[in-house]
Design an enzyme around this catalytic site. Sequence first.
Site, PDB file in Angstrom:
ATOM      1  N   HIS A 120     -16.631   3.989  -4.610  1.00 56.37           N
ATOM      2  CA  HIS A 120     -15.026   5.044  -4.449  1.00 56.37           C
ATOM      3  C   HIS A 120     -14.889   6.006  -5.378  1.00 56.37           C
ATOM      4  O   HIS A 120     -14.562   7.443  -5.521  1.00 56.37           O
ATOM      5  CB  HIS A 120     -13.746   4.793  -4.078  1.00 56.37           C
ATOM      6  CG  HIS A 120     -13.964   3.948  -2.930  1.00 56.37           C
ATOM      7  ND1 HIS A 120     -12.605   3.833  -2.622  1.00 56.37           N
ATOM      8  CD2 HIS A 120     -14.605   3.260  -2.258  1.00 56.37           C
ATOM      9  CE1 HIS A 120     -12.331   2.935  -1.301  1.00 56.37           C
ATOM     10  NE2 HIS A 120     -13.450   2.916  -0.777  1.00 56.37           N
TER      11      HIS A 120
ATOM     12  N   ARG B 242       0.518  -1.368  -0.010  1.00 59.31           N
ATOM     13  CA  ARG B 242       0.007  -0.121   0.199  1.00 59.31           C
ATOM     14  C   ARG B 242       1.356   0.890  -0.147  1.00 59.31           C
ATOM     15  O   ARG B 242      -0.083   1.747  -0.899  1.00 59.31           O
ATOM     16  CB  ARG B 242      -1.069   0.119   1.019  1.00 59.31           C
ATOM     17  CG  ARG B 242      -2.053   1.037   1.229  1.00 59.31           C
ATOM     18  CD  ARG B 242      -2.355   1.334   2.396  1.00 59.31           C
ATOM     19  NE  ARG B 242      -3.361   2.350   2.592  1.00 59.31           N
ATOM     20  CZ  ARG B 242      -4.649   3.152   3.810  1.00 59.31           C
ATOM     21  NH1 ARG B 242      -5.146   1.694   4.397  1.00 59.31           N
ATOM     22  NH2 ARG B 242      -5.109   4.039   3.758  1.00 59.31           N
TER      23      ARG B 242
ATOM     24  N   CYS C 104     -18.727  -1.509   1.223  1.00 59.58           N
ATOM     25  CA  CYS C 104     -18.106  -0.110   1.081  1.00 59.58           C
ATOM     26  C   CYS C 104     -19.025   0.827   2.503  1.00 59.58           C
ATOM     27  O   CYS C 104     -19.621   0.564   2.712  1.00 59.58           O
ATOM     28  CB  CYS C 104     -18.742   1.068   0.044  1.00 59.58           C
ATOM     29  SG  CYS C 104     -16.850   2.272   0.179  1.00 59.58           S
TER      30      CYS C 104
ATOM     31  N   TYR D 194     -13.863  10.872  -1.441  1.00 61.34           N
ATOM     32  CA  TYR D 194     -12.957   9.945  -2.576  1.00 61.34           C
ATOM     33  C   TYR D 194     -13.833  11.164  -3.929  1.00 61.34           C
ATOM     34  O   TYR D 194     -12.202  10.407  -4.816  1.00 61.34           O
ATOM     35  CB  TYR D 194     -13.452   8.530  -3.221  1.00 61.34           C
ATOM     36  CG  TYR D 194     -12.908   7.364  -2.143  1.00 61.34           C
ATOM     37  CD1 TYR D 194     -11.504   7.368  -2.104  1.00 61.34           C
ATOM     38  CD2 TYR D 194     -13.615   6.823  -1.266  1.00 61.34           C
ATOM     39  CE1 TYR D 194     -11.153   6.422  -1.005  1.00 61.34           C
ATOM     40  CE2 TYR D 194     -12.903   6.590  -0.150  1.00 61.34           C
ATOM     41  CZ  TYR D 194     -12.481   5.849  -0.588  1.00 61.34           C
ATOM     42  OH  TYR D 194     -11.948   5.397   0.734  1.00 61.34           O
TER      43      TYR D 194
ATOM     44  N   ASN E 102     -10.063  -4.156  -1.070  1.00 58.39           N
ATOM     45  CA  ASN E 102     -10.477  -2.783  -2.463  1.00 58.39           C
ATOM     46  C   ASN E 102      -9.658  -3.516  -3.381  1.00 58.39           C
ATOM     47  O   ASN E 102      -8.967  -4.335  -3.245  1.00 58.39           O
ATOM     48  CB  ASN E 102      -9.926  -1.491  -1.827  1.00 58.39           C
ATOM     49  CG  ASN E 102     -11.052  -0.697  -0.612  1.00 58.39           C
ATOM     50  OD1 ASN E 102     -12.205  -0.567  -0.952  1.00 58.39           O
ATOM     51  ND2 ASN E 102     -10.979  -0.036  -0.129  1.00 58.39           N
TER      52      ASN E 102
END
Length: 421
Positions: free
Chosen positions: A194, A90, A164, A244, A144
């Site tokens: 998102h 990440r 989500c 987002y 995700n």
Amino acid sequence: MKLTVVGGGSTYTPELIDGFARLRDTLPIEELVLVDPAADRLELVGGLARRIFAKQDHPGVITTTGDLDAGVEGADAVLLQLRVGGQAARNDDETWPLTCGCVGQETTGAGGLAKALRTVPVVLDIAERVRRTNPDAWIIDFTNPVGIVTRALLSAGHKAVGLCNVAIGFQRRFAAMLDVTPGQVHLDHVGLNHLTWETGVRLGGPQGEDVLPRLIADHGDAIASSLSLPRPLLDRLGVVPSYYLRYFYAHDEVVRELGTKPSRAAEVAAMEKELLAMYGDPALDEKPALLAKRGGAFYSEAAVDLAAALLAGGGSPYQVVNTLNRGTLPFLPDDAVIEVQASVGRDGASPLPVPELDPLYAGLIANVTTYEDLALDAALRGGRDRVFKALLSHPLIGQYEYAEALTDELIGHNREHLTWA
């Protein structure tokens, strides 16, 4: 009822356990299995999970295992919350795109594509093993990028619904502003995972009074601040975009910010180290306050609601989920995965009708859906050209020089997770 959590060694799992314990009347779990290959983490998380159940007098049994096949056998539902490559991957996703002046984020842009390429093959392997062991089990995906992962699952014929926490977060926030219970707030929530907007906020259900104009008028400053977007933008749009959307509406501003501070992954990694130390304390029998900073607010409540609807025909009659479009948004293919309000029950999720969307939103949704098509193709079949095309199609990239450079960066940072590289 038996539930299995794949990725059960996550530091976030105690939040999920707390929700299962508090909402046991909604979802009466008899056995909960936490599956994770990281034995040390799993032991710490599993111990705290059992103490939380015991403190709240939950009669369910919690077991832990590193054996996926054993863990999913006989499960009524399997919840996926894994992170291939961990926080280190990440951190890469959030940093190397910045070298090209593109946003670094784990679910959108180049970083989001990298996560999809690592994740889709692993999730599909897990799902196939679930199907062999227990073909009737539902798969609830919180991994995700949820939209792409859920589409991969559905395209392969699995019984899957994506989840989500963005919508439930808005529902809870708006309910507090309106001084009503969350169950009285129905969102006109539409878009892709998102990439969503609240185009209406209704009291009492889908046909209730739309109070969104009043919310923006009375609480616009607070809403805008929570999204890190300017209040005048909310007034001009007349809708509430998800957080987002800031990556699209204020891309360059976000890139500048990201270049001046540690990545979110670095922050979470430090937080996880502290959380795991707490979890090892045998006196701890509730989720620690620090966990609230980990992210995923209200996820446990959304997960309980969805599982209850799929398994027992209970839960809320309408829920925001990720599921097949099937004509809901007429400008998208039927097999696109959208995030909207749906009627959820034992047979799955059926999207509610959505009024015609403003081209401002429909155009961006169509663009990102095309990217997701290409991203899934790259995840399933591999190859540098497919990665390049997916990057070139993304509205946050869109220039061939950036796409070329980012393709090399993506492959270089993820070679160990890409069998074709």
